[in-house]
Design a protein around this motif. Structure first.
Motif, short mmCIF file in Angstrom:
data_model
loop_
_atom_site.label_atom_id
_atom_site.label_comp_id
_atom_site.label_asym_id
_atom_site.label_seq_id
_atom_site.Cartn_x
_atom_site.Cartn_y
_atom_site.Cartn_z
N SER A 31 0.78 -1.24 0.14
CA SER A 31 0.06 -0.09 0.00
C SER A 31 1.08 1.35 0.03
O SER A 31 2.04 1.21 0.67
CB SER A 31 -0.97 -0.08 1.22
OG SER A 31 -0.12 0.02 2.39
N ASN A 32 0.30 2.21 -0.52
CA ASN A 32 1.23 3.71 -0.78
C ASN A 32 0.12 4.57 0.21
O ASN A 32 -0.79 4.99 -0.27
CB ASN A 32 1.25 4.17 -2.10
CG ASN A 32 2.00 5.23 -2.21
OD1 ASN A 32 2.43 5.91 -1.21
ND2 ASN A 32 2.58 5.41 -3.35
N PRO A 33 0.75 5.01 1.21
CA PRO A 33 -0.08 6.17 2.07
C PRO A 33 -0.12 7.41 1.35
O PRO A 33 -1.11 8.32 1.79
CB PRO A 33 0.73 6.22 3.32
CG PRO A 33 2.30 5.79 2.82
CD PRO A 33 1.98 4.72 2.00
N LEU A 34 0.60 7.80 0.30
CA LEU A 34 0.44 8.97 -0.35
C LEU A 34 -0.74 9.16 -1.24
O LEU A 34 -1.24 10.16 -1.74
CB LEU A 34 1.94 9.31 -1.01
CG LEU A 34 3.12 9.32 -0.09
CD1 LEU A 34 4.41 9.62 -1.02
CD2 LEU A 34 2.95 10.51 0.74
N LEU A 35 -1.06 7.83 -1.80
CA LEU A 35 -2.42 7.90 -2.58
C LEU A 35 -3.67 7.75 -1.73
O LEU A 35 -3.55 7.18 -0.61
CB LEU A 35 -2.25 6.55 -3.56
CG LEU A 35 -0.96 6.83 -4.47
CD1 LEU A 35 -0.90 5.45 -5.24
CD2 LEU A 35 -0.86 7.97 -5.21
N GLY A 37 -2.46 11.14 -11.87
CA GLY A 37 -1.34 12.15 -12.08
C GLY A 37 -0.19 11.94 -10.95
O GLY A 37 0.88 11.78 -11.60
N LEU A 38 -0.60 11.53 -9.83
CA LEU A 38 0.38 11.22 -8.70
C LEU A 38 1.16 10.05 -9.34
O LEU A 38 2.15 9.83 -8.92
CB LEU A 38 -0.11 11.10 -7.30
CG LEU A 38 -0.49 12.33 -6.51
CD1 LEU A 38 -1.25 12.13 -5.42
CD2 LEU A 38 0.83 13.12 -6.38
N ILE A 39 0.35 8.88 -9.61
CA ILE A 39 0.83 7.56 -9.97
C ILE A 39 1.78 7.67 -11.29
O ILE A 39 3.01 7.12 -11.10
CB ILE A 39 -0.18 6.64 -10.45
CG1 ILE A 39 -1.14 6.36 -8.99
CG2 ILE A 39 0.09 5.33 -11.05
CD1 ILE A 39 -2.38 5.54 -9.54
N VAL A 40 1.42 8.67 -12.18
CA VAL A 40 2.47 8.77 -13.08
C VAL A 40 3.84 9.55 -12.63
O VAL A 40 4.81 9.14 -12.95
CB VAL A 40 1.76 9.74 -14.46
CG1 VAL A 40 2.83 10.06 -15.53
CG2 VAL A 40 0.50 8.90 -15.01
N THR A 56 7.75 8.03 -12.79
CA THR A 56 8.81 8.89 -13.11
C THR A 56 9.95 9.04 -12.28
O THR A 56 11.19 9.02 -12.65
CB THR A 56 8.39 10.25 -13.59
OG1 THR A 56 7.25 10.27 -14.62
CG2 THR A 56 9.46 10.77 -14.49
N ILE A 57 9.56 9.16 -11.04
CA ILE A 57 10.53 9.33 -10.04
C ILE A 57 11.30 8.09 -9.64
O ILE A 57 12.59 8.04 -9.62
CB ILE A 57 10.02 10.04 -8.53
CG1 ILE A 57 9.64 11.33 -8.85
CG2 ILE A 57 11.05 9.52 -7.60
CD1 ILE A 57 8.63 11.73 -7.59
N ALA A 58 10.43 7.05 -9.90
CA ALA A 58 11.10 5.74 -9.82
C ALA A 58 12.11 5.35 -10.63
O ALA A 58 13.09 4.70 -10.53
CB ALA A 58 9.93 4.63 -9.66
#
Length: 312
Positions: free
Chosen positions: A63-67, A104-107, A111-113
């Motif tokens: 899980s990703n707490p930022l989403l 948008g956050l997922i994209v 990109t950061i990854a």
């Protein structure tokens, strides 16, 4: 614990099962009796009111707490890449109707990854960059700005805060076309926005020449003795008032160390490995030259060797 026959001890001994690695290890001699064992026990499902702090699940993505939904939403794939038929189908319509607010956050996180992987950065830096970008995005003030530069600047700041700094040139090399100037502007914008959010200046961490030394030496293929001498030299150089950037000092120290060794490196190669212009390395060398006898370790070079260095 249970007993099993150990071929080294030549008798039955107590064995320990390492669940994380799947290894069965002898408790007396440490011999791995069996490796990569498959766990054949029951798999579990988690139900909302039963999980508590002990989640027996071993499947599913993290899980990703930022989403918003923790990154656990479902996306219906397009059959065989056919976009037209898929969009006209009922599944396609439902997919578009329930559009993901975090798309948008997922994209951006992907990109950061990708940039992190290309630079060989650890997961903590990538997670810090994701967190910085999410905080900036929540302020709804980044519209119209260069997205690639913003993401690269987030990664640059994360590296600084995690005490694993990268040069702007290194970040720029993986930033999908964003220039150094654009990344610099984006960095200043992010620092300003985070400062307004917290009501105080953002701690970026101090850059030291030694932070880059091992990586630069590795890029040049220097041996361990030369790397150790370079690291000691750059630490001693901090005792003197040399008004140059840490990256320039690191490049100049590497130049001096290689000139004192049998494996001399041309200035052009050092410039390519460090991202510092040849002229800048020469000027930094000129500033370091008067202190060479105090900077270079005695075990690496004698006084006669230092006198053979070319005068700036």
């Amino acid at each position: 614990m249970s007993d099993a026959f150990c071929s080294d001890c030549k008798r039955e001994t107590e064995v320990v099962f390492d669940h994380s690695a799947g290894d069965t290890v002898c408790s007396e001699c440490g011999l791995v009796l069996e490796s990569h064992s498959i766990d054949e026990t029951s798999e579990w499902r988690t139900f909302a009111n039963e999980s508590g702090d002990n989640d027996p699940n071993r499947v599913g993505g993290p899980s990703n707490p930022l989403l918003t939904d923790g990154g656990l939403s479902t996306v219906i794939a397009k059959p065989n890449g056919g976009s037209g038929e898929f969009l006209s189908s009922s599944l396609g319509r439902w997919q578009n109707r329930g559009s993901n607010p975090d798309r948008g956050l997922i994209v951006a996180f992907k990109t950061i990854a990708t940039m992190s992987d290309r630079l060989g950065l650890v997961a903590t830096i990538k997670d810090r960059a994701n967190e910085i970008y999410k905080r900036v995005e929540d302020q709804k003030s980044s519209r119209g700005r260069n997205q690639d530069a913003l993401l690269a600047a987030c990664l640059y700041i994360a590296c600084r805060q995690e005490d694993k700094p990268r040069t702007v040139k290194e970040i720029c090399s993986v930033a999908n076309g964003a220039t150094k100037k654009e990344i610099g502007r984006a960095k200043e914008y992010i620092v300003k926005q985070l400062g307004l959010e917290k009501g105080q200046s953002v701690e970026m961490g101090t850059i030291h020449a030694g932070d880059f030394m091992r990586r630069f030496c590795s890029n040049l293929g220097m041996n361990n003795q030369a790397v150790k001498a370079a690291q000691e030299s750059v630490q001693k150089s901090e005792e003197f008032d040399i008004r140059r950037s840490p990256i320039s000092i690191a490049a100049a120290v590497i130049y001096i160390i290689t000139q004192l060794s049998d494996d001399k490196k041309p200035l052009k190669d050092i410039s390519l490995a460090t991202g510092v212009a040849e002229g800048t390395i020469r000027n930094s060398y000129k500033d370091l030259y008067p202190h060479v006898s105090k900077i270079i370790p005695n075990w690496y070079a004698k006084e006669e060797d230092l006198k053979n260095l070319c005068s700036p």
